[in-house]
Design a protein around this motif. Structure first.
Motif, PDB file in Angstrom:
ATOM      1  N   GLY A  17      40.587  21.040 -57.376  1.00 57.58           N
ATOM      2  CA  GLY A  17      40.655  19.837 -56.546  1.00 57.58           C
ATOM      3  C   GLY A  17      40.564  18.596 -57.412  1.00 57.58           C
ATOM      4  O   GLY A  17      40.964  18.611 -58.581  1.00 57.58           O
ATOM      5  N   ALA A  18      40.016  17.539 -56.850  1.00 61.21           N
ATOM      6  CA  ALA A  18      39.912  16.277 -57.588  1.00 61.21           C
ATOM      7  C   ALA A  18      38.818  16.373 -58.652  1.00 61.21           C
ATOM      8  O   ALA A  18      37.926  17.221 -58.560  1.00 61.21           O
ATOM      9  N   SER A  19      38.911  15.492 -59.655  1.00 60.51           N
ATOM     10  CA  SER A  19      37.820  15.444 -60.628  1.00 60.51           C
ATOM     11  C   SER A  19      37.570  14.003 -61.037  1.00 60.51           C
ATOM     12  O   SER A  19      38.445  13.145 -60.949  1.00 60.51           O
ATOM     13  N   GLY A  20      36.355  13.744 -61.441  1.00 62.81           N
ATOM     14  CA  GLY A  20      35.971  12.404 -61.866  1.00 62.81           C
ATOM     15  C   GLY A  20      34.491  12.389 -62.175  1.00 62.81           C
ATOM     16  O   GLY A  20      33.735  13.186 -61.608  1.00 62.81           O
ATOM     17  N   GLN A  21      34.095  11.508 -63.087  1.00 64.87           N
ATOM     18  CA  GLN A  21      32.678  11.356 -63.442  1.00 64.87           C
ATOM     19  C   GLN A  21      32.041  12.700 -63.823  1.00 64.87           C
ATOM     20  O   GLN A  21      30.872  12.958 -63.519  1.00 64.87           O
ATOM     21  N   GLY A  22      32.836  13.548 -64.468  1.00 60.80           N
ATOM     22  CA  GLY A  22      32.317  14.848 -64.897  1.00 60.80           C
ATOM     23  C   GLY A  22      32.107  15.842 -63.769  1.00 60.80           C
ATOM     24  O   GLY A  22      31.510  16.896 -63.964  1.00 60.80           O
ATOM     25  N   LEU A  23      32.617  15.513 -62.582  1.00 62.08           N
ATOM     26  CA  LEU A  23      32.429  16.410 -61.434  1.00 62.08           C
ATOM     27  C   LEU A  23      33.752  17.038 -61.027  1.00 62.08           C
ATOM     28  O   LEU A  23      34.811  16.453 -61.224  1.00 62.08           O
ATOM     29  N   GLN A  24      33.647  18.213 -60.418  1.00 56.32           N
ATOM     30  CA  GLN A  24      34.823  18.852 -59.841  1.00 56.32           C
ATOM     31  C   GLN A  24      34.629  18.961 -58.335  1.00 56.32           C
ATOM     32  O   GLN A  24      33.557  19.352 -57.865  1.00 56.32           O
ATOM     33  N   GLU A  25      35.706  18.626 -57.622  1.00 55.42           N
ATOM     34  CA  GLU A  25      35.626  18.634 -56.161  1.00 55.42           C
ATOM     35  C   GLU A  25      35.171  19.987 -55.608  1.00 55.42           C
ATOM     36  O   GLU A  25      34.326  20.056 -54.712  1.00 55.42           O
ATOM     37  N   LYS A  26      35.732  21.079 -56.154  1.00 50.83           N
ATOM     38  CA  LYS A  26      35.436  22.403 -55.581  1.00 50.83           C
ATOM     39  C   LYS A  26      33.941  22.714 -55.599  1.00 50.83           C
ATOM     40  O   LYS A  26      33.424  23.344 -54.682  1.00 50.83           O
ATOM     41  N   THR A  27      33.246  22.264 -56.639  1.00 48.72           N
ATOM     42  CA  THR A  27      31.814  22.545 -56.763  1.00 48.72           C
ATOM     43  C   THR A  27      31.015  21.621 -55.858  1.00 48.72           C
ATOM     44  O   THR A  27      30.098  22.045 -55.155  1.00 48.72           O
ATOM     45  N   LEU A  28      31.390  20.341 -55.898  1.00 48.13           N
ATOM     46  CA  LEU A  28      30.675  19.346 -55.095  1.00 48.13           C
ATOM     47  C   LEU A  28      30.742  19.662 -53.597  1.00 48.13           C
ATOM     48  O   LEU A  28      29.735  19.614 -52.896  1.00 48.13           O
ATOM     49  N   VAL A  29      31.934  20.026 -53.121  1.00 50.73           N
ATOM     50  CA  VAL A  29      32.073  20.261 -51.681  1.00 50.73           C
ATOM     51  C   VAL A  29      31.402  21.571 -51.250  1.00 50.73           C
ATOM     52  O   VAL A  29      30.931  21.687 -50.119  1.00 50.73           O
ATOM     53  N   LEU A  30      31.323  22.534 -52.170  1.00 54.66           N
ATOM     54  CA  LEU A  30      30.598  23.769 -51.843  1.00 54.66           C
ATOM     55  C   LEU A  30      29.117  23.457 -51.639  1.00 54.66           C
ATOM     56  O   LEU A  30      28.475  23.979 -50.721  1.00 54.66           O
ATOM     57  N   GLU A  31      28.593  22.575 -52.469  1.00 56.47           N
ATOM     58  CA  GLU A  31      27.179  22.211 -52.322  1.00 56.47           C
ATOM     59  C   GLU A  31      26.936  21.409 -51.045  1.00 56.47           C
ATOM     60  O   GLU A  31      25.924  21.595 -50.368  1.00 56.47           O
ATOM     61  N   LEU A  32      27.874  20.530 -50.699  1.00 55.12           N
ATOM     62  CA  LEU A  32      27.754  19.794 -49.433  1.00 55.12           C
ATOM     63  C   LEU A  32      27.785  20.770 -48.251  1.00 55.12           C
ATOM     64  O   LEU A  32      27.001  20.645 -47.301  1.00 55.12           O
ATOM     65  N   ALA A  33      28.690  21.738 -48.326  1.00 54.09           N
ATOM     66  CA  ALA A  33      28.826  22.719 -47.242  1.00 54.09           C
ATOM     67  C   ALA A  33      27.547  23.534 -47.088  1.00 54.09           C
ATOM     68  O   ALA A  33      27.081  23.785 -45.964  1.00 54.09           O
ATOM     69  N   ARG A  34      26.970  23.945 -48.214  1.00 54.42           N
ATOM     70  CA  ARG A  34      25.723  24.720 -48.150  1.00 54.42           C
ATOM     71  C   ARG A  34      24.587  23.888 -47.554  1.00 54.42           C
ATOM     72  O   ARG A  34      23.795  24.393 -46.762  1.00 54.42           O
ATOM     73  N   ALA A  35      24.524  22.604 -47.940  1.00 57.79           N
ATOM     74  CA  ALA A  35      23.472  21.733 -47.412  1.00 57.79           C
ATOM     75  C   ALA A  35      23.607  21.599 -45.899  1.00 57.79           C
ATOM     76  O   ALA A  35      22.617  21.647 -45.164  1.00 57.79           O
ATOM     77  N   LEU A  36      24.854  21.461 -45.429  1.00 61.35           N
ATOM     78  CA  LEU A  36      25.078  21.336 -43.988  1.00 61.35           C
ATOM     79  C   LEU A  36      24.727  22.640 -43.279  1.00 61.35           C
ATOM     80  O   LEU A  36      24.073  22.629 -42.224  1.00 61.35           O
ATOM     81  N   ARG A  37      25.139  23.762 -43.853  1.00 60.35           N
ATOM     82  CA  ARG A  37      24.801  25.061 -43.250  1.00 60.35           C
ATOM     83  C   ARG A  37      23.280  25.205 -43.118  1.00 60.35           C
ATOM     84  O   ARG A  37      22.763  25.554 -42.059  1.00 60.35           O
ATOM     85  N   ASP A  38      22.562  24.898 -44.201  1.00 59.71           N
ATOM     86  CA  ASP A  38      21.102  25.050 -44.185  1.00 59.71           C
ATOM     87  C   ASP A  38      20.465  24.147 -43.128  1.00 59.71           C
ATOM     88  O   ASP A  38      19.543  24.545 -42.431  1.00 59.71           O
ATOM     89  N   GLU A  39      20.985  22.930 -43.028  1.00 56.90           N
ATOM     90  CA  GLU A  39      20.454  21.980 -42.050  1.00 56.90           C
ATOM     91  C   GLU A  39      20.687  22.506 -40.624  1.00 56.90           C
ATOM     92  O   GLU A  39      19.789  22.463 -39.788  1.00 56.90           O
ATOM     93  N   LEU A  40      21.892  23.012 -40.366  1.00 56.73           N
ATOM     94  CA  LEU A  40      22.209  23.523 -39.025  1.00 56.73           C
ATOM     95  C   LEU A  40      21.350  24.733 -38.680  1.00 56.73           C
ATOM     96  O   LEU A  40      20.870  24.879 -37.554  1.00 56.73           O
ATOM     97  N   ILE A  41      21.135  25.602 -39.652  1.00 56.20           N
ATOM     98  CA  ILE A  41      20.324  26.802 -39.420  1.00 56.20           C
ATOM     99  C   ILE A  41      18.871  26.399 -39.149  1.00 56.20           C
ATOM    100  O   ILE A  41      18.222  26.929 -38.250  1.00 56.20           O
ATOM    101  N   GLU A  42      18.401  25.427 -39.929  1.00 52.14           N
ATOM    102  CA  GLU A  42      17.018  24.988 -39.754  1.00 52.14           C
ATOM    103  C   GLU A  42      16.797  24.394 -38.368  1.00 52.14           C
ATOM    104  O   GLU A  42      15.773  24.635 -37.726  1.00 52.14           O
ATOM    105  N   GLN A  43      17.770  23.621 -37.901  1.00 48.75           N
ATOM    106  CA  GLN A  43      17.626  23.010 -36.572  1.00 48.75           C
ATOM    107  C   GLN A  43      17.757  24.033 -35.457  1.00 48.75           C
ATOM    108  O   GLN A  43      17.256  23.828 -34.365  1.00 48.75           O
ATOM    109  N   GLY A  44      18.457  25.125 -35.729  1.00 52.20           N
ATOM    110  CA  GLY A  44      18.555  26.229 -34.780  1.00 52.20           C
ATOM    111  C   GLY A  44      19.567  26.031 -33.667  1.00 52.20           C
ATOM    112  O   GLY A  44      20.146  24.951 -33.504  1.00 52.20           O
ATOM    113  N   GLY A  45      19.795  27.104 -32.918  1.00 51.25           N
ATOM    114  CA  GLY A  45      20.645  27.032 -31.733  1.00 51.25           C
ATOM    115  C   GLY A  45      22.136  27.155 -31.984  1.00 51.25           C
ATOM    116  O   GLY A  45      22.932  27.142 -31.050  1.00 51.25           O
TER     117      GLY A  45
END
Ligand code: ZN
Length: 298
Positions: free
Chosen positions: A81-109
């Motif tokens: 994907g995109a890259s910049g500032q030493g980051l790669q999109e594929k890694t960054l968005v996977l971490e965002l996705a995991r954070a959202l998953r964890d948040e949704l699971i924690e809130q439940g339902g």
């Protein structure tokens, strides 16, 4: 920093000669005869079957009457994907996705699945096909943008499928899937072509309305805590949003070519802020459609 490679003049000439010889040979005869069979070699590209993809595990409440959100971290594997500032999109968005998953699971339902949980490549069709086969209620594809040298450009954008692309997708789906598929739980196999086309078109239109409602909620809930691009709401012909029966939104979380945005998106606080906003938008979306409370009183 590694020292720059040095290529001697002789090596460079040798390489150039080989390349030239290869080009001439390929112009003369691009087919290489196979000596033992007397046939030409055929270069074949194996097309991965969209249906062959493994379905990911569903996390969250075990109650399958609860709504299911499929989160799709963009790119992966050989596609960074995109890259910049030493980051790669594929890694960054996977971490965002995991954070959202964890948040949704924690809130439940809710139930949650990720189209990929590691660094693997998936075709765009496979991504929404996973959502369809899991019978998902919402599909969110997460990306990050690059503005090349324009390091000032920043802000998130929310994409839905454009109207034209939406009716095209419906037509194509109706043609392709006609005899062998279901839409919104309805079997298309017993239907005539024209009835199928109408059912798909209706489903796509309803899905489009739901996608737009979810996109508006992201914008509303993100106001004040996420940084949006001045033109945050966009419609485009994005293949990954073409499921005719799963409301789908693509979230471009920001520009990783912008130093501050890259830092924010890759920090734990930035991820958490994103996850909280998105989880709130998702919960309001389901509360409005009545799905978050469905089955709760039984
Ligand atoms: Zn992307």
């Amino acid at each position: 920093m590694a020292p720059p490679h040095r290529i001697t003049a002789a090596a460079a000439i040798a390489v150039a000669a080989l390349v030239l010889a290869g080009a001439v040979l390929s112009m003369l005869d691009w087919r290489i005869p196979a000596p033992s069979f007397g046939r030409d070699y055929v270069l074949r590209t194996e097309l991965p079957e969209a249906t062959a993809v493994d379905l990911p595990a569903v996390a969250g409440t075990g109650d399958d009457r609860r709504p299911l959100v499929v989160i799709d971290p963009g790119h992966g594997g050989h596609d960074p994907g995109a890259s910049g500032q030493g980051l790669q999109e594929k890694t960054l968005v996977l971490e965002l996705a995991r954070a959202l998953r964890d948040e949704l699971i924690e809130q439940g339902g809710l139930r949650v699945a990720l189209t990929r949980e590691d660094d693997r490549y998936l075709l765009l069709e496979e991504r929404f096909e996973i959502a369809r086969r899991l019978d998902a209620d919402l599909f969110l594809s997460i990306h990050a943008d690059s503005a090349g040298e324009s390091s000032e450009v920043a802000g998130a954008s929310i994409y839905t499928l454009s109207n034209q692309a939406s009716s095209e997708a419906a037509r194509r789906f109706a043609e392709r899937e006609n005899a062998s598929d279901r839409i919104n739980g309805q079997d298309l196999s017993g239907q005539s072509d024209s009835v199928s086309a109408i059912l798909v078109e209706l489903s796509q239109r309803r899905t489009q309305g739901q996608s737009d409602a979810f996109a508006r909620l992201i914008e509303r809930e993100g106001e004040g805590s996420l940084r949006f691009h001045p033109q945050a709401r966009r419609a485009a012909a994005l293949k990954v949003l073409r499921a005719p029966d799963v409301p789908s939104v693509l979230f471009e979380s920001g520009f990783i070519t912008n130093e501050r945005e890259a830092q924010r998106l890759s920090s734990a606080e930035g991820r958490q802020r994103f996850a909280e906003v998105m989880a709130r938008a998702i919960r309001i979306y389901f509360a409005r459609s009545g799905e978050l409370t469905a089955g709760a009183g039984e």
